[in-house]
Motif scaffolding. Structure first.
Motif, PDB file in Angstrom:
ATOM      1  N   TYR A 102     -10.365  -3.716   4.355  1.00 36.04           N
ATOM      2  CA  TYR A 102      -9.631  -3.962   3.236  1.00 36.04           C
ATOM      3  C   TYR A 102     -10.338  -3.515   1.977  1.00 36.04           C
ATOM      4  CZ  TYR A 102      -6.006  -6.398   5.862  1.00 36.04           C
ATOM      5  OH  TYR A 102      -4.830  -6.745   6.534  1.00 36.04           O
ATOM      6  N   SER A 125      -8.878  -1.286  -0.666  1.00 36.12           N
ATOM      7  CA  SER A 125      -8.847  -1.759  -2.140  1.00 36.12           C
ATOM      8  C   SER A 125      -9.207  -0.575  -3.052  1.00 36.12           C
ATOM      9  CB  SER A 125      -9.620  -2.993  -2.269  1.00 36.12           C
ATOM     10  OG  SER A 125      -9.203  -3.940  -1.293  1.00 36.12           O
ATOM     11  N   VAL A 140       0.955  -1.271  -0.027  1.00 37.70           N
ATOM     12  CA  VAL A 140      -0.035  -0.018   0.006  1.00 37.70           C
ATOM     13  C   VAL A 140       0.748   1.163  -0.012  1.00 37.70           C
ATOM     14  CG1 VAL A 140      -1.607   1.161   1.404  1.00 37.70           C
ATOM     15  CG2 VAL A 140      -1.788  -1.024   1.064  1.00 37.70           C
ATOM     16  N   ILE A 148      -6.760   2.132  -3.243  1.00 30.39           N
ATOM     17  CA  ILE A 148      -5.691   1.911  -4.045  1.00 30.39           C
ATOM     18  C   ILE A 148      -6.261   2.027  -5.423  1.00 30.39           C
ATOM     19  CG2 ILE A 148      -4.072   0.141  -4.652  1.00 30.39           C
ATOM     20  CD1 ILE A 148      -3.424   1.519  -1.966  1.00 30.39           C
ATOM     21  N   PHE A 149      -7.349   1.405  -5.822  1.00 37.57           N
ATOM     22  CA  PHE A 149      -7.688   1.251  -7.167  1.00 37.57           C
ATOM     23  C   PHE A 149      -7.873   2.661  -7.740  1.00 37.57           C
ATOM     24  CE2 PHE A 149     -11.267   1.666 -10.284  1.00 37.57           C
ATOM     25  CZ  PHE A 149     -10.724   0.689 -11.318  1.00 37.57           C
TER      26      PHE A 149
END
Lengths: 436, 275
Positions: free
Chosen positions: B10, B14, A244, B17-18
């Motif tokens: 999470y 995600s 991350v 991050i996407f």
């Protein structure tokens, strides 16, 4: 090497100090030569009418001078051209032309009366004859203001007379040469604070400062809020933390120009996916309007900047968060403080320095923004995203107006200095404190 | 706040991050699309049925992209080596020696790092032009010091301060001179910090745009950022080529970030947090 230890302590200290200065010297010298001196020089340039595309203003001139290379080049050619014209000229023209010729040779003779000019005159003349290279400093000779004005008046008079003639054989040559000859006198191009006076009353400059302030305040504020949220979110142990961290570093690591090009593609009015999404969501009426109206363009620039620099903000804040001991939160939890209360009473106060440092760096970066806007909008539409750095660049490089461009860049410098001083007074001496 | 992460965490992560990676992914897909799929309805489809490397080929064949890469490598490489070397001397002195005016010097370094580049560019341009150094490597490396030297000193000082002082005392007692102490004792311990600084300096020099744009205008001396920015024609923008060039520039940086993320983060945050 045991003799070193036997030296008195005082001496050791002294040599340490001089060694320290010696070690610092190269860096200090470089900083002085390539950072501090140029800023001072920029300020100096800003007091002159300096234009690289104008031969009489391409350098800083503080006194009147005569450009002997230009003078000699054009003098002999003009003399020759006039001779040719006289042969073919009608009654009236011949008289004027002979008059001009006489003026020219009188002027030349009077120049040669001056010892200083004569010496240089002969040197340049010889070099011109032999097609030797002439040093730009060598060709200029200083002259008294009165004398310079006198010569200029004569040259203008000659130019005027030549221009008044009709029916010349080759009018362009004669007129061109006489006007080039008139440029031989260089006047001082010192204009004091005129560039500043002009720009401080110019709407475009204030507009560019306003744009810069809007861009800086809005993007940094959003980056702080989102950055803090991300930092709080990833400030715990979880699977894949390194990944991350790496992925949020990537927008920071790529060149701003490349990021700007990517977003330009995504915002494109015909095939940009982000523009399309904004249209679908109803953020913009039509895809094409995103980059073609004021608000849309400013929004796009800020959005791209937030994407690129929020990670940096988040990492700075995360590092600050990690210095807060967990025990403080545990103690607060026992006292019955909820998460929000903990955030307000522990996190924020202890994070104050980190936040201020992050804000300082980001505010200055945002205020100096150039690459992103240069590529993404070029300052458009209708200068609505033109920042002060971009304006300074355009005036300096695109218009070759180094005097005015330098004045604008000094304005940028002063703004940046004010911003830093405000932050540093808020931070106190924390930033430079020697003790850990 | 060190709570164990739940599944919701999470999912949120995600999505985040996407969103961060989306522009890269989209550019990667676009770079593989044939020109016909970059326009019209197909431009919004997140895949291509006809992947092609024609854009990549074009970047290297129709543009002197290899030259840009070479120029950027030389300029950033030399800048990194020479800045870090000079900065390490000063940082060592500032971090570990006693002398007057230390705070003033550190303050000067910090203020210079805040200088807007635009405020130094006109004299630098005129000087380099008079010396015939515009459109050269050295003419770009020297002005880059304005950006990289304060940055390196600032980061290195933090690293040098972390090295235990006892070691130095021991060396002093053994009679080592200041230079010997530096080379034999401090430098080996400072290697990780110096390496971190070098990565950050390299990235800063690699990404620099304004100086490169103004000083090196000839094709043969353009760096990558300027070269890519000039891909845009006056009327058309070759998005396929730009996407491909972007991928070419980004991939090495992504690898570098993945390999050195720990170091980069420690370098970025050094000096910004008091530990």
């Amino acid at each position: 090497m045991s003799d070193h230890t036997s030296k008195p302590k005082k001496k050791r200290k002294l040599s340490e100090r001089s060694a320290a200065y010696l070690l610092i010297a190269p860096s200090l010298l470089l900083i002085l030569v390539i950072a501090i001196w140029p800023v001072i020089q920029s300020f100096y340039f800003s007091l002159f009418d300096l234009r690289l595309n104008n031969p009489t203003k391409s350098e800083v001139h503080t006194s009147h001078m005569i450009d002997l290379q230009r003078y000699l080049d054009n003098y002999f050619l003009l003399e020759g051209a006039i001779d040719k014209e006289v042969d073919k000229a009608g009654e009236g023209n011949a008289e004027t032309l002979n008059g001009v010729k006489e003026d020219l040779s009188n002027l030349d003779a009077s120049l040669l009366e001056d010892e200083k000019i004569k010496e240089r005159y002969e040197l340049i003349d010889e070099k011109l004859m032999n097609f030797e290279k002439i040093d730009p400093k060598e060709k200029l000779v200083e002259v008294e203001q009165d004398r310079a004005e006198e010569i200029q008046a004569t040259l203008n008079d000659i130019e005027g007379k030549v221009n008044s003639l009709n029916d010349l054989e080759d009018p362009n040559t004669v007129k061109g040469l006489s006007s080039a000859l008139a440029d031989s006198i260089i006047k001082p191009n010192f204009i004091g604070f005129d560039h500043y006076a002009k720009n401080l009353t110019d709407k475009r400059m204030w507009m560019s400062i306003w744009n810069t302030v809007v861009f800086t305040v809005v993007s940094v504020a959003i980056e702080l809020v989102i950055g803090l949220m991300i930092a709080l979110l990833i400030n715990k142990a979880f699977f894949g933390r390194g990944l991350v961290r790496a992925s949020i570093l990537i927008p920071w690591a790529i060149p701003t120009v490349v990021a700007a090009l990517m977003w330009k593609f995504l915002y494109d009015g015909q095939n940009g996916i982000v523009a399309k999404i904004f249209e679908e969501v109803g953020l913009v009426e039509r895809m094409a309007t995103l980059l073609t109206n004021d608000t849309g363009a400013m929004f796009s620039v800020i959005f791209a900047d937030v994407w690129k620099t929020t990670p940096y903000m988040a990492l700075l804040l995360l590092a600050g968060l990690q210095t807060i001991p967990t025990s403080m939160y545990e103690a607060a939890a026992i006292d019955g403080a909820n998460k929000w209360k903990q955030f307000l009473t522990i996190t924020l106060p202890l994070l104050k320095t980190s936040i201020l440092v992050a804000l300082l760096f980001r505010t200055l970066d945002a205020f100096r923004v150039f690459d992103l806007i240069f590529v993404l909008t070029g300052g458009g539409p209708a200068n609505s995203t033109e920042t002060i750095s971009l304006l300074a660049y355009k005036v300096m490089i695109a218009q070759s107006n180094f005097g005015e461009g330098s004045a604008l860049s000094v304005v940028v410098f002063i703004c940046v200095a004010i911003i830093s001083m405000v932050y540093i007074s808020l931070l106190g001496r924390d930033l430079l404190d020697d003790k850990k | 706040m060190q709570k164990k992460a739940g599944p919701l965490f999470y999912v949120g992560l995600s999505v985040f991050i996407f969103l961060v990676m989306f522009p890269f992914l989209w550019i990667l897909i676009s770079s593989l699309k044939p020109v016909s799929e970059l326009f019209g309805e197909k431009a919004f489809v997140p895949f291509t049925s006809d992947p092609t490397f024609v854009n990549y080929q074009s970047v290297f064949v129709n543009h002197p992209f290899l030259t840009y890469l070479k120029n950027s490598l030389i300029v950033s490489g030399v800048t990194t080596i020479y800045t870090v070397l000079i900065a390490s001397f000063s940082a060592y002195a500032i971090a570990r020696m006693k002398f007057k005016g230390k705070t003033v010097i550190l303050g000067l370094v910090l203020s210079v790092s805040m200088f807007p580049q635009i405020a130094t560019i006109s004299p630098i341009y005129i000087i380099l032009k008079n010396l015939g150094l515009t459109n050269s490597y050295i003419g770009l490396i020297i002005p880059y010091t304005t950006i990289t030297l304060p940055l390196s000193i600032w980061i290195l000082v933090t690293f040098f301060r972390k090295i235990p002082f006892d070691l130095e005392e021991a060396a002093k007692i053994d009679g080592a001179s200041i230079m010997q102490t530096y080379w034999r004792v401090i430098l080996p311990l400072a290697v990780p910090g110096i390496f971190t600084t070098a990565i950050l300096v390299f990235i800063a020099a690699w990404n620099e745009f304004l100086f490169a744009l103004v000083l090196n205008t000839q094709e043969a001396y353009k760096t990558v950022p300027v070269g890519i920015a000039m891909f845009q024609g006056q009327f058309t923008i070759p998005w396929g080529e730009i996407s491909a060039a972007t991928v070419v520039v980004t991939v090495p940086l992504v690898i570098m970030v993945l390999l050195f993320q720990r170091r980069i983060v420690s370098g970025l945050t050094s000096g910004a947090v008091k530990e």
